[in-house]
Motif scaffolding. Sequence first.
Motif: not given
Length: 202
Positions: A103-112
């Motif tokens: 995630c080049t902007l922050c830290s998004c992932t498929a958290w679940p």
Amino acid sequence: MLHPHPPTRFAPAADQARALKEALQANGVMPEGYVEQWEDTFDHWVPENGARIVARAWNDPAYRALLLRDGTEACRELGYGGPEGGFIVALENTPVLQNVIVCTLCSCTAWPVLGLPPDWYKSFEYRSRVVREARQVLRELGLALPDSVKIQVWDTTAETRYMVLPMRPAGTEGWSEEKLASIVTKDCLIGVALPDLASARA
């Protein structure tokens, strides 16, 4: 240059958080139980969920097809979804392709299904370098791939969350889903590592 005034001393982070929570609740901004609800959610967002999905896909061709066609539905079928679980896309590795997410902007992932992101995933160094020199970054993280393997980097957004479907290692035929899941780590699901048979549970 030395500052003429002594440094400002702040209260411990836990005390600051508690004071903020109390202020928000007192002003009706945060309902009772809000923080506890998210704490419970975080406790259930773990990479073992993604490992179970991978193991099912390795053992069940119909489920694998669903995962690659509609990752969100495949995850929901095993009980993983909700907040941060919308529009999950599974990226399949092959002998000539290694998928990696960032995630080049922050830290998004498929958290679940991946759990909360590791510190290195959130670092500016990883976010900026992996899109430019993925092979070198993977090598520094312990994954040296031959030049014959193409590396595809996928940039996660608020709308699209990715997970990597690693290749099933040779020698795992006949393994139970539980045993297969034990060799799939968060790093495998991000795409910076391969399943390790040495870590298999008996």
